[in-house]
Write a protein that holds these residues in place. Structure first.
Motif, PDB file in Angstrom:
ATOM      1  N   LYS A  96     -19.758  11.432  23.646  1.00 31.48           N
ATOM      2  CA  LYS A  96     -19.464  12.510  24.157  1.00 31.48           C
ATOM      3  C   LYS A  96     -19.173  12.411  25.130  1.00 31.48           C
ATOM      4  O   LYS A  96     -20.037  12.263  26.060  1.00 31.48           O
ATOM      5  CB  LYS A  96     -20.031  13.552  23.277  1.00 31.48           C
ATOM      6  CG  LYS A  96     -20.344  13.588  21.401  1.00 31.48           C
ATOM      7  CD  LYS A  96     -21.058  14.906  20.738  1.00 31.48           C
ATOM      8  CE  LYS A  96     -21.344  14.240  19.591  1.00 31.48           C
ATOM      9  NZ  LYS A  96     -21.918  15.585  18.993  1.00 31.48           N
ATOM     10  N   PRO A  97     -18.230  13.118  25.732  1.00 29.91           N
ATOM     11  CA  PRO A  97     -18.461  13.813  27.202  1.00 29.91           C
ATOM     12  C   PRO A  97     -19.330  15.029  27.690  1.00 29.91           C
ATOM     13  O   PRO A  97     -20.321  14.418  28.813  1.00 29.91           O
ATOM     14  CB  PRO A  97     -16.993  13.857  27.224  1.00 29.91           C
ATOM     15  CG  PRO A  97     -16.020  13.670  25.633  1.00 29.91           C
ATOM     16  CD  PRO A  97     -16.837  13.528  25.454  1.00 29.91           C
ATOM     17  N   LYS A 143     -22.428  13.558  34.755  1.00 27.03           N
ATOM     18  CA  LYS A 143     -21.984  12.220  35.938  1.00 27.03           C
ATOM     19  C   LYS A 143     -20.266  12.197  35.655  1.00 27.03           C
ATOM     20  O   LYS A 143     -19.901  10.596  36.419  1.00 27.03           O
ATOM     21  CB  LYS A 143     -22.737  11.247  34.842  1.00 27.03           C
ATOM     22  CG  LYS A 143     -23.745  10.911  34.800  1.00 27.03           C
ATOM     23  CD  LYS A 143     -24.292   9.994  34.449  1.00 27.03           C
ATOM     24  CE  LYS A 143     -26.355  10.486  34.140  1.00 27.03           C
ATOM     25  NZ  LYS A 143     -27.548   8.930  33.364  1.00 27.03           N
ATOM     26  N   LEU A 144     -19.320  12.621  34.566  1.00 29.53           N
ATOM     27  CA  LEU A 144     -18.356  12.791  35.371  1.00 29.53           C
ATOM     28  C   LEU A 144     -17.531  13.093  36.281  1.00 29.53           C
ATOM     29  O   LEU A 144     -17.578  13.534  36.427  1.00 29.53           O
ATOM     30  CB  LEU A 144     -17.248  13.454  33.596  1.00 29.53           C
ATOM     31  CG  LEU A 144     -17.620  12.902  32.349  1.00 29.53           C
ATOM     32  CD1 LEU A 144     -17.481  13.834  31.480  1.00 29.53           C
ATOM     33  CD2 LEU A 144     -17.682  11.537  32.233  1.00 29.53           C
ATOM     34  N   GLU A 184     -11.384  16.840  33.907  1.00 31.23           N
ATOM     35  CA  GLU A 184      -9.925  17.468  33.761  1.00 31.23           C
ATOM     36  C   GLU A 184      -8.558  16.810  32.421  1.00 31.23           C
ATOM     37  O   GLU A 184      -8.398  17.271  31.949  1.00 31.23           O
ATOM     38  CB  GLU A 184      -8.708  16.721  34.688  1.00 31.23           C
ATOM     39  CG  GLU A 184      -9.266  17.550  36.605  1.00 31.23           C
ATOM     40  CD  GLU A 184      -8.889  16.731  37.798  1.00 31.23           C
ATOM     41  OE1 GLU A 184      -7.899  16.727  37.349  1.00 31.23           O
ATOM     42  OE2 GLU A 184      -8.801  18.465  38.347  1.00 31.23           O
ATOM     43  N   GLU A 185      -9.119  15.543  32.739  1.00 31.82           N
ATOM     44  CA  GLU A 185      -8.624  14.757  31.099  1.00 31.82           C
ATOM     45  C   GLU A 185      -9.121  15.188  29.666  1.00 31.82           C
ATOM     46  O   GLU A 185      -8.491  15.626  29.243  1.00 31.82           O
ATOM     47  CB  GLU A 185      -8.704  13.297  31.799  1.00 31.82           C
ATOM     48  CG  GLU A 185      -7.266  12.917  30.492  1.00 31.82           C
ATOM     49  CD  GLU A 185      -6.002  13.292  30.761  1.00 31.82           C
ATOM     50  OE1 GLU A 185      -4.657  12.729  30.114  1.00 31.82           O
ATOM     51  OE2 GLU A 185      -5.658  13.045  32.426  1.00 31.82           O
ATOM     52  N   SER A 207      -7.821  20.393  24.367  1.00 28.09           N
ATOM     53  CA  SER A 207      -6.950  21.122  24.129  1.00 28.09           C
ATOM     54  C   SER A 207      -5.733  21.043  23.159  1.00 28.09           C
ATOM     55  O   SER A 207      -5.163  22.385  22.794  1.00 28.09           O
ATOM     56  CB  SER A 207      -6.066  21.807  25.434  1.00 28.09           C
ATOM     57  OG  SER A 207      -5.316  20.715  26.286  1.00 28.09           O
ATOM     58  N   GLU A 208      -4.817  19.942  22.882  1.00 26.48           N
ATOM     59  CA  GLU A 208      -4.268  19.612  22.289  1.00 26.48           C
ATOM     60  C   GLU A 208      -4.719  19.118  20.401  1.00 26.48           C
ATOM     61  O   GLU A 208      -4.177  18.880  19.779  1.00 26.48           O
ATOM     62  CB  GLU A 208      -3.952  18.318  22.976  1.00 26.48           C
ATOM     63  CG  GLU A 208      -2.721  18.435  24.331  1.00 26.48           C
ATOM     64  CD  GLU A 208      -2.753  16.469  24.908  1.00 26.48           C
ATOM     65  OE1 GLU A 208      -3.077  16.697  23.823  1.00 26.48           O
ATOM     66  OE2 GLU A 208      -1.577  17.335  25.293  1.00 26.48           O
ATOM     67  N   GLY A 209      -5.927  19.717  20.825  1.00 27.77           N
ATOM     68  CA  GLY A 209      -7.004  19.328  19.145  1.00 27.77           C
ATOM     69  C   GLY A 209      -7.302  17.863  19.091  1.00 27.77           C
ATOM     70  O   GLY A 209      -7.194  17.298  18.202  1.00 27.77           O
TER      71      GLY A 209
END
Length: 645
Positions: free
Chosen positions: A428-429, A435-436, A442-443, A449-451
């Motif tokens: 999981k991000p 650390k990202l 952003e990605e 947001s696109e599900g």
């Protein structure tokens, strides 16, 4: 294989050999099913014979009348006496028998016999109506396989289905019923799954695909490996649902049954008062008083009222079964019509439950195929749906997986494994958000947001890529929600997925209220909250984690084809073909059933009141009272049967 083919004719001979005992049993069962109708017709025939010989052999005529009474009324009298002795209560059976005997006591033998005949006929028609309405469900039970052709060392053997074990290999020939849930080892065929899903169009099946017990094999021979014992098959669970549906009594019927005993006592009391007081207060003769009392006893009996509910309810249950909707009882069908909101689980309910890889974004200097290959190699040892989707995507791209070592699950994060000497991690991000790099964050926001569900790929402790997966919504989900809205029913979605993903999927399906990041206990609390706010709530789910919410809702609906065993057991309604549009149909069917039941109740009460008034104001001949009263019973039964269409 040669040994197998040698034993097939013997197995065929055993399977096709006539069974005289079974034929006799079927004939006996057929006669028992029509027993009430035969008794009613016999009673009517004897009544006509007695009427014809009344003028030239009056004594013999009375004997034939008594026989007619016994043939048509014995069963009803027995039921009435059992109710009186065991439950210390009165029912319509005893009222009708008392009225017939009263008519005979004052010399109206033909009127009493006519009462017995029409009462027995209406009872037979009600039984026929119930049998007809149950037929579409009960036909499932007749499809239950009894034997299977099991492949063993050295040949084949015809064995009882109850002896089958998981892992057994079976041969199912063309045109035979599949005896157990299983997976096709070899062969292909079109399988008619109407008994399970309600869809009559056969489904093409090939090796590796699952099949259900009780479905009908088409033109090809199939070798099937058993995956579930007979008692655990989906077909056995359906039969259990059928038995529960046939025994479950809706709330309205339970009220009518309680009311019947009280009402019957009131009628008997009023009849006794009429016999005692009418000659004193109204100056009627004894014969006139007794005759009017018998007419009152007939027309005031609640036969039509008692028959107002169950034929309609059983017809509706049968209607639903033909379309792949199984109700565990009339009470649940009745409750569906009160629903104000339908709450859906997301994964496997509104969505297909099979996530697919949609995006792969990698850091500069890394090849996308190389990253996916290592990611799939690490995930290959996991049974998680997301892991299986990643491995499947690698297979579609023709990649060979690399050997993974030291694979382990990291709680709250994901998995890690050593591949070609380097450690790769997928998870999981949100667990390593600090650390990202900026492009990753952003990605992630864009993809979520696109599900889509996003996993970050880490190589040598450095995030090198993002993998996005999406569980696509069912094709009929949007239409199902739209049809609910037309019925004035709101929709909600309860899911454990991230809020952003939940909102994207919910918006795509057109859901009114969306709740994400929910544990099973949270789903229960939301169902309770919806019940407090809206009243009746339907919960639709497919997984073990949905079971508590299904049990908490006013009506729990499980996805039958893809649902878990726990969800099927807890739910009140099962959609055998996972068609969400059937939910709106089920609500419409429930509302129709309730409307017809109300029509029947109002009609039955109106007829009773009109006949009682007519008896005291104008005077009604006993035969006319019998026809009016029992005719209304037949009409409410036929009105209920309209739901079979």
């Amino acid at each position: 294989m040669q040994a197998i083919h040698k034993t097939i004719p013997a197995a065929d001979k055993m399977a096709n050999q006539p069974n005289p005992r079974r034929n006799k049993r079927q004939t006996l069962l057929s006669l028992l099913r029509h027993k009430e109708m035969l008794q009613a017709l016999g009673s009517g025939t004897l009544m006509l014979i007695a009427w014809g010989m009344h003028n030239w052999a009056p004594l013999l005529s009375i004997i034939v009348y008594i026989t007619a009474y016994a043939v048509g009324g014995w069963g009803k009298a027995r039921d009435g006496i059992e109710t009186l002795v065991k439950d210390r209560d009165l029912d319509v059976n005893l009222l009708m028998i008392a009225a017939a005997m009263g008519a005979a006591a004052i010399g109206y033998w033909n009127e009493g016999a006519m009462l017995i005949f029409i009462f027995a006929l209406s009872g037979a028609l009600e039984s026929f109506a119930s049998e007809r309405s149950r037929k579409d469900i009960s036909a499932l039970i007749s499809l239950k396989p009894e034997t299977a052709l099991r492949i063993e060392e050295g040949g084949m053997r015809l064995v009882p289905v109850s002896e089958l074990q998981v892992g057994d290999l079976l041969l199912v020939k063309p045109g035979e019923v599949i005896p157990a849930d299983g997976v096709i080892e070899s062969g292909s065929s079109a399988v008619n799954q109407a008994s399970i899903t309600g869809e009559s169009i056969p489904v093409d099946k090939i090796a590796g695909e699952g099949v259900y017990a009780g479905t009908l094999n088409g033109e090809g021979a199939l070798y099937i490996e058993v995956t579930s014992p007979s008692e655990g098959s989906l077909f056995s669970k359906i039969i259990t649902l059928v038995e529960e549906a046939q025994s479950e009594v809706p709330h309205t019927q339970r009220f009518i049954q309680r009311f019947e005993g009280i009402y019957a006592r009131i009628v008997v009391g009023a009849t006794v008062c009429l016999i005692v007081l009418a000659p004193l207060l109204l100056g009627w003769s004894w014969e006139m008083t007794f005759y009017k009392s018998m007419v009152f006893l007939v027309v005031a009996s609640p036969c039509a009222l008692v028959s107002s509910i169950m034929p309609a309810m059983l017809s509706a249950i049968s209607n639903g079964a033909r379309k792949g909707m199984l109700f565990k009882g009339g009470a649940h069908l009745e409750n569906l019509g009160y629903a104000s909101v339908v709450a859906f689980d997301k994964t496997g309910t509104l969505t297909m439950g099979n996530p697919e890889v949609t995006d792969l974004v990698v850091e500069e200097g890394y090849e996308p195929d190389e990253v996916l290959q290592h990611c799939a190699s690490a995930e290959n040892l996991s049974d998680h749906p997301l892991a299986r989707a990643i491995v499947k995507e690698a297979g579609i791209r023709g990649m060979d997986l690399l050997p993974a070592e030291e694979m382990k699950s990291v709680a709250g994060w994901g998995i890690e494994a050593r591949i070609s000497g380097d450690v790769w991690k997928i998870g999981k991000p949100s667990a390593i958000e600090e650390k990202l790099p900026k492009w990753c964050r952003e990605e992630v926001l864009k993809l979520e947001s696109e599900g889509k569900t996003v996993s970050v790929i880490v190589h040598r402790e450095i995030p090198v890529g993002l993998l996005a997966l999406r569980d696509n919504i069912r094709p009929q989900a949007r239409e199902a929600v739209a049809r609910l809205r037309k019925l004035g029913v709101q929709s909600a979605m309860l899911t454990g997925d991230h809020n952003t993903t939940a909102k994207a999927i919910g918006r795509e399906a057109g859901v009114d209220q969306i709740y994400g990041d929910l544990l099973p206990a949270d789903k229960v609390e939301h169902v309770k909250s919806l019940r407090e706010k809206y009243g009746h709530v339907i919960m639709v789910g497919d997984g073990v984690n949905d079971a508590p919410a299904l049990a908490t809702a006013s009506v729990g609906v499980a996805m039958g084809a893809s649902g878990s065993g726990t969800a099927l057991e807890v739910a009140d309604v099962v959609l055998m073909n996972d068609d969400l549009e059937r939910i709106a149909e089920a609500i419409t069917l429930s509302r129709r059933a309730r409307r017809i039941m109300k029509q029947n109740i109002v009609f039955a009460i109106s007829v009773i009141l009109l006949l009682i008034a007519g008896n005291f104001i104008q005077g009604i001949p006993l035969p006319l009272g019998v026809i009016g009263h029992e005719g209304s019973t037949i009409l409410v039964i036929l009105n209920g049967l309209r739901l079979l269409r």
